[in-house]
Design an enzyme around this catalytic site. Sequence first.
Site, PDB file in Angstrom:
ATOM      1  N   ASN A 137       0.859  -1.183   0.000  1.00 52.10           N
ATOM      2  CA  ASN A 137       0.000   0.000   0.000  1.00 52.10           C
ATOM      3  C   ASN A 137       0.899   1.238   0.000  1.00 52.10           C
ATOM      4  O   ASN A 137       1.452   1.604   1.029  1.00 52.10           O
ATOM      5  CB  ASN A 137      -0.914  -0.023   1.232  1.00 52.10           C
ATOM      6  CG  ASN A 137      -1.791   1.210   1.325  1.00 52.10           C
ATOM      7  OD1 ASN A 137      -1.869   1.989   0.380  1.00 52.10           O
ATOM      8  ND2 ASN A 137      -2.457   1.374   2.458  1.00 52.10           N
TER       9      ASN A 137
ATOM     10  N   LYS B 239       0.049   4.232  -0.316  1.00 53.23           N
ATOM     11  CA  LYS B 239      -0.624   5.433   0.206  1.00 53.23           C
ATOM     12  C   LYS B 239      -0.321   6.615  -0.739  1.00 53.23           C
ATOM     13  O   LYS B 239      -0.199   6.411  -1.940  1.00 53.23           O
ATOM     14  CB  LYS B 239      -0.206   5.716   1.649  1.00 53.23           C
ATOM     15  CG  LYS B 239      -0.365   4.466   2.525  1.00 53.23           C
ATOM     16  CD  LYS B 239      -0.284   4.741   3.990  1.00 53.23           C
ATOM     17  CE  LYS B 239      -0.447   3.430   4.750  1.00 53.23           C
ATOM     18  NZ  LYS B 239      -0.611   3.617   6.183  1.00 53.23           N
TER      19      LYS B 239
ATOM     20  N   HIS C  89     -10.124   1.601   4.169  1.00 49.89           N
ATOM     21  CA  HIS C  89      -8.899   1.822   4.950  1.00 49.89           C
ATOM     22  C   HIS C  89      -9.196   2.846   6.049  1.00 49.89           C
ATOM     23  O   HIS C  89      -9.920   3.823   5.814  1.00 49.89           O
ATOM     24  CB  HIS C  89      -7.773   2.321   4.044  1.00 49.89           C
ATOM     25  CG  HIS C  89      -6.441   2.279   4.724  1.00 49.89           C
ATOM     26  ND1 HIS C  89      -6.069   3.224   5.654  1.00 49.89           N
ATOM     27  CD2 HIS C  89      -5.418   1.391   4.651  1.00 49.89           C
ATOM     28  CE1 HIS C  89      -4.863   2.919   6.112  1.00 49.89           C
ATOM     29  NE2 HIS C  89      -4.450   1.817   5.517  1.00 49.89           N
TER      30      HIS C  89
ATOM     31  N   GLU D 203      -7.575   5.240   7.216  1.00 52.90           N
ATOM     32  CA  GLU D 203      -7.247   6.635   6.872  1.00 52.90           C
ATOM     33  C   GLU D 203      -8.358   7.241   6.026  1.00 52.90           C
ATOM     34  O   GLU D 203      -8.749   8.399   6.233  1.00 52.90           O
ATOM     35  CB  GLU D 203      -5.878   6.682   6.167  1.00 52.90           C
ATOM     36  CG  GLU D 203      -4.752   6.409   7.158  1.00 52.90           C
ATOM     37  CD  GLU D 203      -3.481   5.815   6.567  1.00 52.90           C
ATOM     38  OE1 GLU D 203      -3.319   5.791   5.336  1.00 52.90           O
ATOM     39  OE2 GLU D 203      -2.638   5.354   7.377  1.00 52.90           O
TER      40      GLU D 203
ATOM     41  N   GLU E 213      -6.611  -4.485  10.119  1.00 56.69           N
ATOM     42  CA  GLU E 213      -5.564  -3.486  10.377  1.00 56.69           C
ATOM     43  C   GLU E 213      -5.940  -2.666  11.605  1.00 56.69           C
ATOM     44  O   GLU E 213      -6.670  -1.661  11.483  1.00 56.69           O
ATOM     45  CB  GLU E 213      -5.445  -2.533   9.183  1.00 56.69           C
ATOM     46  CG  GLU E 213      -4.934  -3.165   7.915  1.00 56.69           C
ATOM     47  CD  GLU E 213      -4.214  -2.143   7.051  1.00 56.69           C
ATOM     48  OE1 GLU E 213      -3.071  -2.424   6.677  1.00 56.69           O
ATOM     49  OE2 GLU E 213      -4.762  -1.074   6.779  1.00 56.69           O
TER      50      GLU E 213
ATOM     51  N   GLY F 226       1.637   2.190  11.100  1.00 57.01           N
ATOM     52  CA  GLY F 226       2.717   3.172  11.090  1.00 57.01           C
ATOM     53  C   GLY F 226       3.308   3.486  12.450  1.00 57.01           C
ATOM     54  O   GLY F 226       4.018   4.485  12.595  1.00 57.01           O
TER      55      GLY F 226
ATOM     56  N   SER G  53       2.283  -2.070  10.600  1.00 59.53           N
ATOM     57  CA  SER G  53       3.691  -2.177  10.996  1.00 59.53           C
ATOM     58  C   SER G  53       4.349  -3.498  10.624  1.00 59.53           C
ATOM     59  O   SER G  53       5.238  -3.988  11.329  1.00 59.53           O
ATOM     60  CB  SER G  53       3.842  -1.909  12.501  1.00 59.53           C
ATOM     61  OG  SER G  53       3.491  -0.566  12.788  1.00 59.53           O
TER      62      SER G  53
ATOM     63  N   GLY H   4       2.318  -1.224   4.420  1.00 63.57           N
ATOM     64  CA  GLY H   4       2.398   0.195   4.064  1.00 63.57           C
ATOM     65  C   GLY H   4       3.844   0.641   3.947  1.00 63.57           C
ATOM     66  O   GLY H   4       4.517   0.392   2.949  1.00 63.57           O
ATOM     67  N   GLY H   5       4.345   1.280   5.009  1.00 62.28           N
ATOM     68  CA  GLY H   5       5.684   1.887   4.991  1.00 62.28           C
ATOM     69  C   GLY H   5       6.776   0.996   4.414  1.00 62.28           C
ATOM     70  O   GLY H   5       7.563   1.440   3.561  1.00 62.28           O
TER      71      GLY H   5
HETATM   72  P1  PGA Z   1       2.028   0.360   7.786  1.00 56.29           P
HETATM   73  O1  PGA Z   1       0.631   0.657   7.054  1.00 56.29           O
HETATM   74  O2  PGA Z   1       2.547  -0.947   7.246  1.00 56.29           O
HETATM   75  O3  PGA Z   1       2.889   1.508   7.426  1.00 56.29           O
HETATM   76  O4  PGA Z   1       1.731   0.266   9.255  1.00 56.29           O
HETATM   77  C1  PGA Z   1      -0.261  -0.371   6.742  1.00 56.29           C
HETATM   78  C2  PGA Z   1      -1.489   0.186   6.103  1.00 56.29           C
HETATM   79  O5  PGA Z   1      -1.956   1.257   6.507  1.00 56.29           O
HETATM   80  O6  PGA Z   1      -2.040  -0.417   5.165  1.00 56.29           O
END
Ligand code: PGA
Length: 230
Positions: A8, A10, A88, A90, A155, A161, A193, A214-215
């Site tokens: 992802n 983002k 998601h 966010e 999630e 994050g 994470s 994500g990250g």
């Molecule tokens: P993260 O994000 O791996 O950076 O924690 C995951 C996500 O929001 O899909």
Amino acid sequence: MPKLIVANFKMHGTQPFIEDWFTNFPLEKASSKHVVVALPATYLASFRDYGLCLSGQNVSSMEKGAFTSQISAEMLKDCGASYCIIGHSEAREQLNESNESIHDKYLQLKDANIQSIFCVGESLEVKESKMTESHLEDQLSAFDNDSEGLIIAYEPIWAIGTGLVPTISEITEVVTNIKERFNNPVKVLYGGSVNASNAQNLLEKTNIDGLLVGGASLNPQEFAKIAQLC
Ligand code: PGA
């Protein structure tokens, strides 16, 4: 059957950044059928022939019409997406999305033959008040028990994050509850994470069917290390 691994991005990346990412992704594309990359929508079409499955990060709950700024499921399909993330945390928070509108997005994607990756997860406040199960049930409530072919991404908001990850038994319990809720098989991914150091433990010790990253997905080598485990 390999597990599913979803990057992802983002709101990260530019055309040259994503070109570099694909160039430096070290796995054979032919053996990476289980790898999905959720790019910002503006880049999907440019990378449709780069050998990995593509995903949108959101979609309109409407089919078409006077919805300035929105992107329809058909448009995502045209740009080469075969998956799309919906719900998601966010987007739920920043775009004020409701469970009902997210379910409408799912229906739009289904009509366009795009596989939804439907995200659910609790805040720290909900976790601490031991309301996770009912919170997740509320997020899933628009889906009837006979829904088929769902991919759900668990999630926890507090894990996204932050470097925090639930325990193996916490993830296993949530994933079991989600799977038992449906009469048909559903895939449940874990996200929050995930990185190259914790992915193996998560994949081997829990009952998840894959990962949403994500990250750590922005680094193609690190993401490939995770993908290799799936
Ligand atoms: P993260 O994000 O791996 O950076 O924690 C995951 C996500 O929001 O899909």
